[in-house]
Design a protein around this motif. Structure first.
Motif, PDB file in Angstrom:
ATOM      1  N   SER A  50     -11.577  10.513  10.253  1.00  0.00           N
ATOM      2  CA  SER A  50     -12.704  10.465   9.321  1.00  0.00           C
ATOM      3  C   SER A  50     -12.606   9.314   8.321  1.00  0.00           C
ATOM      4  CB  SER A  50     -12.833  11.794   8.574  1.00  0.00           C
ATOM      5  OG  SER A  50     -11.764  11.967   7.679  1.00  0.00           O
ATOM      6  N   ILE A  51     -11.497   8.580   8.334  1.00  0.00           N
ATOM      7  CA  ILE A  51     -11.309   7.479   7.376  1.00  0.00           C
ATOM      8  C   ILE A  51     -12.031   6.229   7.875  1.00  0.00           C
ATOM      9  CG2 ILE A  51      -9.621   5.972   6.257  1.00  0.00           C
ATOM     10  CD1 ILE A  51      -7.576   8.248   6.548  1.00  0.00           C
ATOM     11  N   GLY A  52     -12.887   5.704   7.013  1.00  0.00           N
ATOM     12  CA  GLY A  52     -13.585   4.465   7.317  1.00  0.00           C
ATOM     13  C   GLY A  52     -12.851   3.255   6.773  1.00  0.00           C
ATOM     14  N   GLU A  53     -12.269   3.410   5.582  1.00  0.00           N
ATOM     15  CA  GLU A  53     -11.491   2.337   4.968  1.00  0.00           C
ATOM     16  C   GLU A  53     -10.601   2.917   3.881  1.00  0.00           C
ATOM     17  OE1 GLU A  53     -14.087   0.040   1.851  1.00  0.00           O
ATOM     18  OE2 GLU A  53     -15.343   0.517   3.587  1.00  0.00           O
ATOM     19  N   ILE A  54      -9.606   2.134   3.489  1.00  0.00           N
ATOM     20  CA  ILE A  54      -8.662   2.555   2.459  1.00  0.00           C
ATOM     21  C   ILE A  54      -8.633   1.488   1.379  1.00  0.00           C
ATOM     22  CG2 ILE A  54      -6.252   3.103   1.938  1.00  0.00           C
ATOM     23  CD1 ILE A  54      -6.030   3.971   4.918  1.00  0.00           C
ATOM     24  N   ALA A  55      -8.848   1.891   0.135  1.00  0.00           N
ATOM     25  CA  ALA A  55      -8.781   0.973  -0.999  1.00  0.00           C
ATOM     26  C   ALA A  55      -7.436   1.163  -1.684  1.00  0.00           C
ATOM     27  CB  ALA A  55      -9.922   1.256  -1.974  1.00  0.00           C
ATOM     28  N   ALA A  56      -6.684   0.071  -1.783  1.00  0.00           N
ATOM     29  CA  ALA A  56      -5.370   0.108  -2.420  1.00  0.00           C
ATOM     30  C   ALA A  56      -5.081  -1.267  -3.007  1.00  0.00           C
ATOM     31  CB  ALA A  56      -4.295   0.489  -1.401  1.00  0.00           C
ATOM     32  N   PRO A  57      -4.180  -1.329  -3.994  1.00  0.00           N
ATOM     33  CA  PRO A  57      -3.788  -2.641  -4.529  1.00  0.00           C
ATOM     34  C   PRO A  57      -3.187  -3.509  -3.425  1.00  0.00           C
ATOM     35  CG  PRO A  57      -2.942  -0.862  -5.898  1.00  0.00           C
ATOM     36  CD  PRO A  57      -3.503  -0.233  -4.671  1.00  0.00           C
ATOM     37  N   VAL A  58      -3.369  -4.817  -3.540  1.00  0.00           N
ATOM     38  CA  VAL A  58      -2.934  -5.731  -2.481  1.00  0.00           C
ATOM     39  C   VAL A  58      -1.426  -5.646  -2.236  1.00  0.00           C
ATOM     40  CG1 VAL A  58      -2.671  -7.773  -3.993  1.00  0.00           C
ATOM     41  CG2 VAL A  58      -3.181  -8.061  -1.556  1.00  0.00           C
ATOM     42  N   ASP A  59      -0.631  -5.469  -3.289  1.00  0.00           N
ATOM     43  CA  ASP A  59       0.814  -5.387  -3.074  1.00  0.00           C
ATOM     44  C   ASP A  59       1.196  -4.122  -2.306  1.00  0.00           C
ATOM     45  OD1 ASP A  59       0.047  -4.001  -5.405  1.00  0.00           O
ATOM     46  OD2 ASP A  59       2.086  -4.054  -6.204  1.00  0.00           O
ATOM     47  N   ALA A  60       0.457  -3.042  -2.521  1.00  0.00           N
ATOM     48  CA  ALA A  60       0.716  -1.813  -1.764  1.00  0.00           C
ATOM     49  C   ALA A  60       0.345  -2.001  -0.297  1.00  0.00           C
ATOM     50  CB  ALA A  60      -0.062  -0.646  -2.359  1.00  0.00           C
ATOM     51  N   LEU A  61      -0.791  -2.671  -0.039  1.00  0.00           N
ATOM     52  CA  LEU A  61      -1.194  -2.920   1.340  1.00  0.00           C
ATOM     53  C   LEU A  61      -0.185  -3.816   2.056  1.00  0.00           C
ATOM     54  CD1 LEU A  61      -5.055  -3.409   1.050  1.00  0.00           C
ATOM     55  CD2 LEU A  61      -3.807  -1.434   1.931  1.00  0.00           C
ATOM     56  N   LEU A  62       0.262  -4.872   1.383  1.00  0.00           N
ATOM     57  CA  LEU A  62       1.254  -5.757   1.994  1.00  0.00           C
ATOM     58  C   LEU A  62       2.571  -5.020   2.224  1.00  0.00           C
ATOM     59  CD1 LEU A  62       0.563  -9.062   0.025  1.00  0.00           C
ATOM     60  CD2 LEU A  62      -0.034  -8.531   2.392  1.00  0.00           C
ATOM     61  N   GLY A  63       2.961  -4.189   1.270  1.00  0.00           N
ATOM     62  CA  GLY A  63       4.186  -3.401   1.427  1.00  0.00           C
ATOM     63  C   GLY A  63       4.085  -2.419   2.577  1.00  0.00           C
ATOM     64  N   SER A  64       2.889  -1.885   2.806  1.00  0.00           N
ATOM     65  CA  SER A  64       2.734  -0.927   3.894  1.00  0.00           C
ATOM     66  C   SER A  64       2.864  -1.597   5.259  1.00  0.00           C
ATOM     67  CB  SER A  64       1.397  -0.190   3.791  1.00  0.00           C
ATOM     68  OG  SER A  64       0.317  -1.021   4.156  1.00  0.00           O
ATOM     69  N   VAL A  65       2.572  -2.878   5.333  1.00  0.00           N
ATOM     70  CA  VAL A  65       2.773  -3.621   6.584  1.00  0.00           C
ATOM     71  C   VAL A  65       4.266  -3.861   6.789  1.00  0.00           C
ATOM     72  CG1 VAL A  65       2.418  -5.824   7.758  1.00  0.00           C
ATOM     73  CG2 VAL A  65       0.539  -4.746   6.567  1.00  0.00           C
ATOM     74  N   ARG A  66       4.918  -4.293   5.724  1.00  0.00           N
ATOM     75  CA  ARG A  66       6.340  -4.618   5.793  1.00  0.00           C
ATOM     76  C   ARG A  66       7.196  -3.370   6.050  1.00  0.00           C
ATOM     77  NH1 ARG A  66       6.456  -6.749   1.197  1.00  0.00           N
ATOM     78  NH2 ARG A  66       7.058  -4.872   0.082  1.00  0.00           N
ATOM     79  N   ASP A  67       6.844  -2.259   5.400  1.00  0.00           N
ATOM     80  CA  ASP A  67       7.666  -1.049   5.455  1.00  0.00           C
ATOM     81  C   ASP A  67       7.128   0.008   6.410  1.00  0.00           C
ATOM     82  OD1 ASP A  67       9.171  -2.280   3.479  1.00  0.00           O
ATOM     83  OD2 ASP A  67       8.076  -1.289   1.857  1.00  0.00           O
ATOM     84  N   ALA A  68       6.201  -0.351   7.280  1.00  0.00           N
ATOM     85  CA  ALA A  68       5.603   0.618   8.203  1.00  0.00           C
ATOM     86  C   ALA A  68       6.677   1.256   9.071  1.00  0.00           C
ATOM     87  CB  ALA A  68       4.563  -0.066   9.086  1.00  0.00           C
ATOM     88  N   GLU A  69       6.608   2.575   9.184  1.00  0.00           N
ATOM     89  CA  GLU A  69       7.545   3.311  10.025  1.00  0.00           C
ATOM     90  C   GLU A  69       6.910   4.627  10.447  1.00  0.00           C
ATOM     91  OE1 GLU A  69      10.334   6.019   7.417  1.00  0.00           O
ATOM     92  OE2 GLU A  69      10.663   3.912   6.914  1.00  0.00           O
TER      93      GLU A  69
END
Length: 197
Positions: free
Chosen positions: A92-111
């Motif tokens: 049901s998620i169309g998009e996620i709004a988050a601070p840019v550093d959190a989004l970049l961190g989620s790419v780096r720390d994805a697990e």
């Protein structure tokens, strides 16, 4: 002397080419790694982020809060106020709004996260709400909401007994029943975040 300079230039060119090739390989390896990262893995990384984010649903609704849990195909947000918690199926998620550093961190720390979380599907968490008889508000595709208590949760659907918010699920309080396919559920709000603990 000229030959020494000539060989030094060749060595420098070779070093530069090797560095460029290594950088290209590193870039390609990172692209390949990113191509394998799933949304769920990025959400797991965002659970470590203490700031609020916004989940924009396909119907235009927005739920804001701190991401606290991620299951196999759902996530849970807890708001700052008395608004309780919201279970949101990933579909049901169309998009996620988050601070840019959190989004970049989620790419780096994805697990993938804990093995148990990877196996807990949307139906599993709904069956826990059934077991505990917790009143909910279902946000449905099309903008409708249903208030009540989930009586049963099957493999791909649920039954809800409708009653006023805050009223206990008693036969005298029930005003109707609905069978709802999981695909029609955009979010499930529970009154208290402690109900999800």
């Amino acid at each position: 002397m000229r030959w020494d300079r000539f060989f030094e230039d060749l060595e420098d060119q070779l070093d530069s080419e090797w560095e460029a090739e290594r950088a290209a390989l590193d870039t390609e390896a990172e692209r390949l790694r990113l191509s394998r990262v799933a949304l769920r893995e990025r959400l797991v990384a965002l659970t470590r982020e203490p700031r609020a984010l916004g989940l924009h649903l396909h119907d235009g609704g927005v739920h804001t809060g701190r991401l606290v849990r991620v299951g196999a195909d759902w996530c849970a947000l807890v708001g700052d106020g008395p608004a309780g918690a919201v279970l949101v199926p990933l579909w049901s998620i169309g998009e996620i709004a988050a601070p840019v550093d959190a989004l970049l961190g989620s790419v780096r720390d994805a697990e993938a996260g804990a093995a148990l979380g990877q196996r807990m599907g949307f139906g599993f968490v709904l069956r826990d709400l059934v077991r505990r008889r917790i009143p909910v508000t279902l946000h449905l595709v099309g903008g409708r909401t249903l208030d009540g208590t989930i009586d049963r949760a099957g493999a791909d659907h649920l039954d809800i007994a409708l009653h006023e918010p805050g009223a206990p699920r008693r036969t005298a309080n029930v005003t109707g029943y609905r069978l709802v396919p999981f695909g029609g559920v955009l979010a499930v709000r529970v009154a208290s975040a402690s109900d999800l603990a």
